[in-house]
Design an enzyme around this catalytic site. Sequence first.
Site, PDB file in Angstrom:
ATOM      1  N   TYR A 109      -3.872  46.594  26.465  1.00 18.74           N
ATOM      2  CA  TYR A 109      -3.709  48.046  26.588  1.00 18.74           C
ATOM      3  C   TYR A 109      -3.481  48.661  25.212  1.00 18.74           C
ATOM      4  CZ  TYR A 109      -3.164  48.094  31.693  1.00 18.74           C
ATOM      5  OH  TYR A 109      -3.370  48.001  33.044  1.00 18.74           O
ATOM      6  N   ASP A 116      -3.191  53.488  36.812  1.00 21.85           N
ATOM      7  CA  ASP A 116      -2.571  54.597  37.532  1.00 21.85           C
ATOM      8  C   ASP A 116      -3.299  55.907  37.274  1.00 21.85           C
ATOM      9  OD1 ASP A 116      -0.512  53.013  38.612  1.00 21.85           O
ATOM     10  OD2 ASP A 116       0.673  53.194  36.785  1.00 21.85           O
TER      11      ASP A 116
END
Length: 257
Positions: A111, A53
């Site tokens: 992540y 994002d």
Amino acid sequence: MRYALGVEYDGSEFQGWQQLGEHGGPSVQASLQAALSSVADAPVQVVCAGRTDAGVHGECQVVHFDSDARREPRGWMLGTTARLPPSIAVRWCVPAADDFHARFSARARRYRYRLLNRQIRPALYRQTLSWERRPLDADAMHGAAQALLGENDFSAFRSVQCQALHARRHLQAIHVQRIGEVVEVQVQANAFLHHMVRNIVGSLILVGTGEQPADWIATLLAGRDRTVAGPTAPPQGLVFIGPLYPAEWHLPAEVTQ
């Protein structure tokens, strides 16, 4: 011929990985495709392992692309990087099998979320660290996070904009630790839902401050209700470390499981 690239980027100035049309704002994908197309002297389209994002960074995003242009892997790497903005770099390029797919061949994705835990907000690293002024108990956060391991329905940590067909994901590892003033969350799963990592971190922060008990995370998971979970953590603290692939694809060690 098909190639695989490892791409590093600072997502601060981009609207995300994905190109969102002519008026969608700058994207990492559009910048990379333009640079590759210039090297190839022909249009090039890329497929990535995992979209990020706006404001989220990539440490080793993996992409594949096809081209008939005769270039050595080193030429693709250096030529493309020379045509990219300073916030994007190609770390490596290797020939790939015709049936290799950056997204579907991946076995896992990783992540890392880092937040500065002190009274004063960050200045020097404000684009790569989130910030929480309230003291956090990283050990409590780590203990609570273990309830998320395994294959579960992660609806409580899924954004309302998520377009995935279902919310079941297999969380393979999650670790929370304090490194000086920084609290770091590392997580690995077969795949992630939209905002899943940031929503998990937002809920773990409430455990870390003592606002919620450690078993609250398990309660959220079982309840599958996004509206009662914690807020979405800011994007700047999140880095897509990269995917992991089986050794049969002969990719660099950092993306091979």
